[in-house]
Design a protein around this motif. Structure first.
Motif, PDB file in Angstrom:
ATOM      1  N   VAL A 402      17.313 -55.773   6.892  1.00  0.00           N
ATOM      2  CA  VAL A 402      17.384 -56.876   5.926  1.00  0.00           C
ATOM      3  C   VAL A 402      17.152 -56.377   4.506  1.00  0.00           C
ATOM      4  N   GLU A 403      16.074 -55.604   4.317  1.00  0.00           N
ATOM      5  CA  GLU A 403      15.730 -55.175   2.961  1.00  0.00           C
ATOM      6  C   GLU A 403      16.767 -54.219   2.400  1.00  0.00           C
ATOM      7  N   ARG A 404      17.280 -53.336   3.227  1.00  0.00           N
ATOM      8  CA  ARG A 404      18.264 -52.377   2.718  1.00  0.00           C
ATOM      9  C   ARG A 404      19.594 -53.048   2.404  1.00  0.00           C
ATOM     10  N   ILE A 405      19.927 -54.081   3.160  1.00  0.00           N
ATOM     11  CA  ILE A 405      21.136 -54.839   2.823  1.00  0.00           C
ATOM     12  C   ILE A 405      20.978 -55.494   1.452  1.00  0.00           C
ATOM     13  N   ARG A 406      19.841 -56.111   1.208  1.00  0.00           N
ATOM     14  CA  ARG A 406      19.626 -56.749  -0.095  1.00  0.00           C
ATOM     15  C   ARG A 406      19.630 -55.724  -1.223  1.00  0.00           C
ATOM     16  N   ASN A 407      19.088 -54.537  -0.951  1.00  0.00           N
ATOM     17  CA  ASN A 407      19.005 -53.510  -1.989  1.00  0.00           C
ATOM     18  C   ASN A 407      20.338 -52.829  -2.271  1.00  0.00           C
ATOM     19  N   LEU A 408      21.361 -53.128  -1.462  1.00  0.00           N
ATOM     20  CA  LEU A 408      22.679 -52.564  -1.748  1.00  0.00           C
ATOM     21  C   LEU A 408      23.172 -52.949  -3.140  1.00  0.00           C
TER      22      LEU A 408
END
Length: 452
Positions: A402-408
């Motif tokens: 979840v967090e890495r998707i948002r940080n894309l």
């Protein structure tokens, strides 16, 4: 994979039979007529190649005075297979719904194994007086292997609570009953469970719980004299440091693991530690040192003989090594865009090698590929990959995902005004949140600094 775990369980039962037979001074030729089965049946049962009826195991128990060990283990494996019977994918459902059904079937199967193994309750007068033996250690490892296979597929958030409960159960075995005869292997088995509990807590964004379990795993593995498992635990601690952007601490943890291992290291463990250190060094900006560590990891990987590696190192395959190459080149590309093409190539190869049994790793690398494509000035391809990964990510329960998707969004850069990119950016920001759009579920959202 789950089928491999079941097959390993049958082979383990066969090895147990062979050990008891040899301890009684009997050859297969002498023992077979006593069982009223042929020698080939005995040989195939001992090798795990033939699943003989329950009556065979009852007879073997009686002849070898095994006090029911063999038939109990037979019943456990049958319960495991029944619990996991639906995993073949029968039925018409697909996508996230099918993933949830598979997850439920797996958890029911694992619970059936734990219950049949006497590992469902942690305390009480019976457990205090119970004698713990080699069969209990084998059961703990079988259940742990099942949980581990599910973690690879659907993420730690889906199974964290179950693994946490199981870790509590098996840890109490160290304090209840008579464990002297199997103390070291029991300590190692407990450490493996605590390591997995720490890893699933980390993946679910429960960092304090992760640290607690991993510290307990490190101490327990050391008490059991298993330096290789201590190194695996420190690798997990370094992964958590790295995720929280404490890369210097990650490097220190990895070097400590390598120093303490010394001659006890194996090629796979060396490759695992060196590959992870390379990615931390790249993030710290020491690109030459990162390249050297990657080269060392590759050299070690080429020397791996699976027969000489711990069973829990089976996860480290070519896809894992390629993923580290992709991450190192992606971090370097943020300083020098000429590395972006390498990041795209290595990450694409990693995704191809990981396979469906490692869905979480595949999604994390799809995130990395999307990021690399933005850095490489390929916004159309990045959007295509981004849209696909959002669909895949809905089948994984992982705070890291979840967090890495948002940080894309940080890698969109000068492509922010591209119409497709604008639309993808909105979907990325909403991922995992209630309301419209993809909804990857997690226990908690972790540190917003976590990078892809």
């Amino acid at each position: 994979m789950v089928s491999d775990v079941v097959h390993d369980a049958w082979r383990s039962l066969g090895r147990q039979l062979a050990c008891l037979r040899r301890s009684s001074g009997l050859t297969q030729h002498a023992f077979a007529p006593m069982t009223m089965y042929g020698r080939s049946t005995v040989a195939n049962a001992e090798s795990g190649h033939q699943r003989v009826s329950r009556g065979f195991w009852v007879r073997c128990d009686e002849l070898l005075r095994a006090e029911g060990q063999l038939v109990r283990r037979y019943d456990e494996i049958v319960a495991m297979e029944r619990g996991l019977h639906r995993l073949g994918g029968e039925g018409g459902t697909s996508g996230p719904k099918r993933g949830i059904e598979r997850r439920g079937a797996l958890l029911m199967g694992i619970a059936a194994v734990a219950a049949a193994s006497g590992l469902a309750k942690a305390t009480g007068p019976a457990s205090a007086a119970r004698r713990v033996g080699a069969a209990d250690v084998a059961r703990i490892r079988a259940v742990t292997a099942l949980y581990r296979s599910l973690d690879y597929e659907v993420g730690g958030g889906a199974i964290r609570r179950d693994v946490n409960r199981f870790a509590h159960v098996v840890t109490t075995l160290l304090n209840h009953g008579d464990v002297a005869a199997v103390r070291e292997p029991l300590l190692t088995a407990v450490a493996e469970v605590r390591q997995l509990a720490g890893w699933t807590a980390f993946d679910a964004g429960r960092h304090a719980d992760a640290q607690r379990h991993l510290l307990a795993a490190e101490r327990t593995a050391a008490a059991g004299g298993d330096l290789r498992l201590v190194a695996r635990v420190r690798y997990c601690q370094a992964r958590q440091f790295q995720y929280l952007r404490h890369n210097r601490d990650a490097v220190d943890a990895l070097r400590l693991a390598r120093d303490h291992l010394g001659a006890h290291s194996t090629p796979a463990i060396t490759a695992m530690l060196d590959g992870l250190e390379a990615s931390s060094l790249a993030d710290l900006g020491d690109h030459d040192a990162a390249a050297r560590r990657l080269a060392s990891a590759t050299d070690a990987f080429e020397r791996i003989d699976p027969a000489d590696e711990p069973a829990w190192m089976a996860f480290y395959d070519r896809g894992e090594l390629l993923a580290q190459y992709g991450r190192v080149h992606r971090d370097m590309a943020r300083h020098d865009a000429t590395h972006a093409r390498g990041a795209v190539r290595w990450t694409t190869d990693a995704i191809a090698d990981l396979g469906p049994q490692k869905l979480r790793s595949t999604v994390l690398n799809e995130i990395g590929l999307c990021s690399a494509l933005f850095i490489a000035d390929e916004p159309e391809q990045a959007v295509e990959v981004g849209q696909a990964l959002l669909g895949h990510a809905g089948q994984v329960n992982s705070a890291r995902v979840v967090e890495r998707i948002r940080n894309l969004r940080r890698d969109v850069g000068r492509h922010a005004t591209h119409p497709g990119v604008r639309e993808l950016t909105v979907a990325l920001a909403r991922f995992g949140l209630p309301g419209p759009g993809p909804a990857g579920t997690t226990d908690a959202v972790s540190d917003p600094r976590g990078g892809s």
